[in-house]
Each structure stands twice: as C-alpha cells, then as structure tokens.
Design a protein around this motif. Structure first.
Motif, PDB file in Angstrom:
ATOM      1  N   LEU A  11       0.962  -1.409   0.013  1.00 19.56           N
ATOM      2  CA  LEU A  11       0.076  -0.098   0.064  1.00 19.56           C
ATOM      3  C   LEU A  11       0.964   1.202   0.000  1.00 19.56           C
ATOM      4  CD1 LEU A  11      -2.990  -0.753   2.482  1.00 19.56           C
ATOM      5  CD2 LEU A  11      -3.054  -1.076   0.194  1.00 19.56           C
ATOM      6  N   GLU A  12       2.067   1.062   0.261  1.00 22.89           N
ATOM      7  CA  GLU A  12       2.802   2.421   0.454  1.00 22.89           C
ATOM      8  C   GLU A  12       3.215   2.873  -1.195  1.00 22.89           C
ATOM      9  OE1 GLU A  12       6.649   1.761   2.436  1.00 22.89           O
ATOM     10  OE2 GLU A  12       5.766   1.308   4.186  1.00 22.89           O
ATOM     11  N   PRO A  13       3.025   4.032  -1.043  1.00 17.78           N
ATOM     12  CA  PRO A  13       3.254   4.617  -2.413  1.00 17.78           C
ATOM     13  C   PRO A  13       4.500   4.500  -2.865  1.00 17.78           C
ATOM     14  CG  PRO A  13       2.913   6.414  -1.121  1.00 17.78           C
ATOM     15  CD  PRO A  13       2.789   5.057  -0.327  1.00 17.78           C
ATOM     16  N   LYS A  14       4.983   4.217  -4.213  1.00 17.63           N
ATOM     17  CA  LYS A  14       6.529   4.047  -4.817  1.00 17.63           C
ATOM     18  C   LYS A  14       7.062   5.488  -5.067  1.00 17.63           C
ATOM     19  CE  LYS A  14       5.915  -0.432  -5.407  1.00 17.63           C
ATOM     20  NZ  LYS A  14       6.287  -1.418  -4.611  1.00 17.63           N
ATOM     21  N   ALA A  15       8.213   5.595  -4.703  1.00 19.72           N
ATOM     22  CA  ALA A  15       8.830   6.813  -4.780  1.00 19.72           C
ATOM     23  C   ALA A  15       9.621   7.211  -5.907  1.00 19.72           C
ATOM     24  CB  ALA A  15       9.924   7.357  -3.637  1.00 19.72           C
TER      25      ALA A  15
END
Length: 73
Positions: free
Chosen positions: A69-73
């Motif tokens: 769920l973490e946004p990809k940077a």
C-alpha cells in the motif's frame, strides 16, 4: 447464512415473470429505496464471495500488506 440452491437470477420457467404495471409504478415511485436495497444486496454478495475466497488463500503478514500500500517514490 443459508445458501440458496439456485441463484435468484435463474427462474424455473423459461421466461422470467413479467411485473405488473402496479409493481413497476411502485418501483419507479421508490427509486432511491430500491436502488439502496439492490446496492446492499450486491455488497452482501461481494462480501460473501470475498470471505469465501479468503478462506481458501494463504495467509500473509500485516507488514507485507502495508508494503504493497505504500506509494512508490
């Protein structure tokens, strides 16, 4: 919850029953309530299917879910 042996969308006769004009008028006059009712039925069916699917899949860790769920940077 008791499962139906035949889905609701299948009718025993070759043709589905034809609603009366009074029934159609009642549905038309109560569109919002009928729409909400149908939406709840769809949500219940989807939840039942998700639960059944979840019972047959392997368990994953909470951490792996949050990593996805973490946004990809």
């Amino acid at each position: 919850m008791k499962k139906l042996s035949t889905p609701l969308f299948l009718f025993p006769s070759p043709q589905p029953p034809v609603p009366s004009p009074q029934s159609l008028r009642l549905i038309h006059d109560n569109r919002k309530e009928v729409s909400e009712f149908l939406a709840e039925i769809i949500e219940d069916v989807a939840m039942e299917q998700a639960i059944a699917e979840g019972e047959t899949t392997k368990l994953v860790s909470r951490e792996s879910i949050f990593q996805l769920l973490e946004p990809k940077a």
